[in-house]
Design an enzyme around this catalytic site. Structure first.
Site, PDB file in Angstrom:
ATOM      1  N   GLU A 185       0.799  -1.231   0.000  1.00 34.15           N
ATOM      2  CA  GLU A 185       0.000   0.000   0.000  1.00 34.15           C
ATOM      3  C   GLU A 185       0.834   1.285   0.000  1.00 34.15           C
ATOM      4  O   GLU A 185       0.692   2.127   0.889  1.00 34.15           O
ATOM      5  CB  GLU A 185      -0.970  -0.017   1.194  1.00 34.15           C
ATOM      6  CG  GLU A 185      -1.875  -1.245   1.185  1.00 34.15           C
ATOM      7  CD  GLU A 185      -2.887  -1.285   2.332  1.00 34.15           C
ATOM      8  OE1 GLU A 185      -2.728  -0.497   3.286  1.00 34.15           O
ATOM      9  OE2 GLU A 185      -3.813  -2.092   2.266  1.00 34.15           O
ATOM     10  N   ASN A 226       2.064  -4.640  -3.370  1.00 35.53           N
ATOM     11  CA  ASN A 226       0.665  -5.015  -3.180  1.00 35.53           C
ATOM     12  C   ASN A 226      -0.128  -3.743  -2.877  1.00 35.53           C
ATOM     13  O   ASN A 226       0.298  -2.933  -2.061  1.00 35.53           O
ATOM     14  CB  ASN A 226       0.616  -5.988  -1.983  1.00 35.53           C
ATOM     15  CG  ASN A 226      -0.720  -6.672  -1.810  1.00 35.53           C
ATOM     16  OD1 ASN A 226      -1.280  -7.189  -2.774  1.00 35.53           O
ATOM     17  ND2 ASN A 226      -1.232  -6.692  -0.590  1.00 35.53           N
ATOM     18  N   GLU A 290      -6.259 -10.257  -2.032  1.00 38.34           N
ATOM     19  CA  GLU A 290      -6.997 -10.196  -0.756  1.00 38.34           C
ATOM     20  C   GLU A 290      -8.500 -10.116  -1.008  1.00 38.34           C
ATOM     21  O   GLU A 290      -9.199  -9.284  -0.414  1.00 38.34           O
ATOM     22  CB  GLU A 290      -6.548  -8.979   0.066  1.00 38.34           C
ATOM     23  CG  GLU A 290      -5.060  -8.930   0.321  1.00 38.34           C
ATOM     24  CD  GLU A 290      -4.639  -7.829   1.297  1.00 38.34           C
ATOM     25  OE1 GLU A 290      -5.513  -7.184   1.922  1.00 38.34           O
ATOM     26  OE2 GLU A 290      -3.421  -7.623   1.424  1.00 38.34           O
TER      27      GLU A 290
HETATM   28  C1  XIL Z   1      -6.011  -6.795   8.056  1.00 39.14           C
HETATM   29  C2  XIL Z   1      -6.318  -8.049   8.858  1.00 39.14           C
HETATM   30  O1  XIL Z   1      -7.249  -8.821   8.143  1.00 39.14           O
HETATM   31  C3  XIL Z   1      -6.863  -7.680  10.213  1.00 39.14           C
HETATM   32  O2  XIL Z   1      -7.019  -8.844  11.016  1.00 39.14           O
HETATM   33  C4  XIL Z   1      -5.930  -6.693  10.916  1.00 39.14           C
HETATM   34  O3  XIL Z   1      -6.515  -6.280  12.110  1.00 39.14           O
HETATM   35  C5  XIL Z   1      -5.668  -5.486  10.014  1.00 39.14           C
HETATM   36  O4  XIL Z   1      -5.156  -5.926   8.768  1.00 39.14           O
HETATM   37  N1  XIL Z   1      -4.819  -4.703   3.565  1.00 39.14           N
HETATM   38  C6  XIL Z   1      -3.814  -5.563   3.904  1.00 39.14           C
HETATM   39  C7  XIL Z   1      -4.034  -6.557   4.979  1.00 39.14           C
HETATM   40  O5  XIL Z   1      -2.772  -5.587   3.248  1.00 39.14           O
HETATM   41  O6  XIL Z   1      -2.855  -6.843   5.687  1.00 39.14           O
HETATM   42  C8  XIL Z   1      -5.107  -6.112   5.940  1.00 39.14           C
HETATM   43  O7  XIL Z   1      -5.348  -7.170   6.856  1.00 39.14           O
HETATM   44  C9  XIL Z   1      -6.354  -5.716   5.195  1.00 39.14           C
HETATM   45  C10 XIL Z   1      -6.086  -4.594   4.240  1.00 39.14           C
END
Ligand code: XIL
Length: 375
Positions: A185, A226, A290
């Site tokens: 990000e 990512n 994701e």
């Molecule tokens: C999220 C997890 O799912 C949660 O359990 C945690 O509290 C916060 O992070 N983008 C990403 C992931 O790259 O790592 C994030 O995961 C969701 C958004």
């Protein structure tokens, strides 16, 4: 005053029990403990399932492999991995790739400087190896889920810490984790860089610095950026595209770009396919990394679940239409362990299986699309 018989001689009462009564007492205690364990297990089963039937049809991982050797992955919740046999069975049965949902993030690995807890990541790596699954290392350098001590670093100290972190994690896992979200990000919605300790302390160059450091520590790993909400062609994906183009032109090691695809019933944007294709044309792999499709709590199940299935199917179709799309990873596979209700109150039911591990229409849609993509 008469002495209480139990305190006679001041010796502890237990020492005066005869061996046989001691054995009986211990046996009774064990029986009580066993009854408690059974009751707790029963309670968990009543609460979570298990479902009556195993998941029907050819496993997703088989279908994905037949569809041009793609991977079907999921984020893994460490608590469920440890405590839920039904979860473990579906994880191993259906998926060919895993991403640690949290345990590999810096805040969880090293909350206190120098005290690293590898146990969660080690557990997932061992599971993945046992079940012949690929692993996405998520994530090395991000602005979120950073320990407070990292957030407070200034200038060169921030750079040193970033280097040391990348080297330590890759040194431990480079033999087992072959794909890395090195950078997570980097952009904000408007296409400017996301605010972070890296951005403020190191400037724009932190991205290439992270990638080069990763390559030096792991000469053969697949190194990825990512990004969130970059599926559509627009300001954010344009900025990402320009960055990738620039990195490739200058020979910075970069092997793939991940599109997270945290979606709703609005679905994948219509420009997603063209977007994936333009990145692939720069000479990088792509993947959906994701995927989930959040429903509003008020959405009536019948309609919403059908439309949700359509969105999952669309994601699969889009990936299969791009030869450099390595596959798709869902951000959790059961509504029982989804990050959505906790972070977006009023929304949920975002995953392929319900809270009792029963297939939702989305699961069938994914099976159908992967089967149709058989090469
Ligand atoms: C999220 C997890 O799912 C949660 O359990 C945690 O509290 C916060 O992070 N983008 C990403 C992931 O790259 O790592 C994030 O995961 C969701 C958004």
């Amino acid at each position: 005053m008469a002495r209480h018989p139990d305190h006679d001689g001041g010796r502890p009462a237990i020492s005066r029990l005869r061996p046989r009564s001691l054995t009986v007492a211990l046996a009774a205690l064990l029986l009580v403990l066993a009854a408690i364990v059974v009751a707790v297990q029963q309670h968990e089963e009543d609460h979570r399932g298990p479902r009556a039937q195993p998941l029907a049809g050819t496993p997703l991982r088989t279908l994905a492999r037949r569809a041009g050797g793609r991977l079907i992955g999921t984020a893994v919740d460490d608590g469920a991995l440890r405590h839920e046999p039904g979860y473990r069975a579906d994880l191993a049965g259906q998926f060919s790739s895993v991403t640690p949902e949290n345990v590999l993030k810096w805040a969880l690995l090293e909350p206190t400087r120098g005290k690293v807890d590898w146990s969660g990541a080690d557990r997932l790596v061992a599971f993945a190896r046992r079940h012949d699954m690929a692993i996405r290392g998520h994530t090395l350098v991000w602005w979120d889920q950073l320990p407070a001590w990292v957030q407070a670093l200034k200038g060169n100290a921030a750079r040193q810490a970033m280097h040391a972190h990348i080297r330590a994690v890759l040194h431990r896992y480079r033999r087992t984790i072959r794909t890395w979200d090195v950078v997570n990000e980097p952009f904000a919605d408007d296409g400017r860089r996301h605010a972070s300790v890296w951005q403020s302390q190191l400037g724009d160059g932190w991205v290439q610095d992270a990638l080069r450091t990763a390559r030096a520590a792991d000469p053969t790993g697949s190194l990825w950026i990512n990004e969130f909400d970059a599926e559509a062609i627009g300001p954010k994906s344009d900025a990402l595209y320009a960055l990738v183009k620039d990195l490739k032109a200058r020979g910075v090691p970069l092997d793939g770009v991940g599109f997270q695809a945290h979606l709703t019933l609005h679905g994948l944007p219509p420009t997603a396919l063209a977007n994936l294709r333009r990145f692939a044309a720069l000479g990088v792999d792509v993947a959906f990394t994701e995927v989930d499709v959040a429903l509003a709590d008020g959405d009536p199940a019948s309609d919403a679940l059908r439309r949700q299935a359509g969105v999952y199917g669309d994601v699969a179709r889009t990936c299969l239409a791009v030869s450099r799309c390595r596959g798709l990873t869902v951000w959790g596979f059961t509504d029982e362990h989804s990050w959505i209700p906790g972070t977006q109150p009023g929304n949920g039911r975002a995953d392929l299986l319900d809270g009792r591990l029963r297939a939702k229409p989305a699961f069938g849609a994914l099976q159908r699309e992967l089967a149709a993509g058989r090469g």
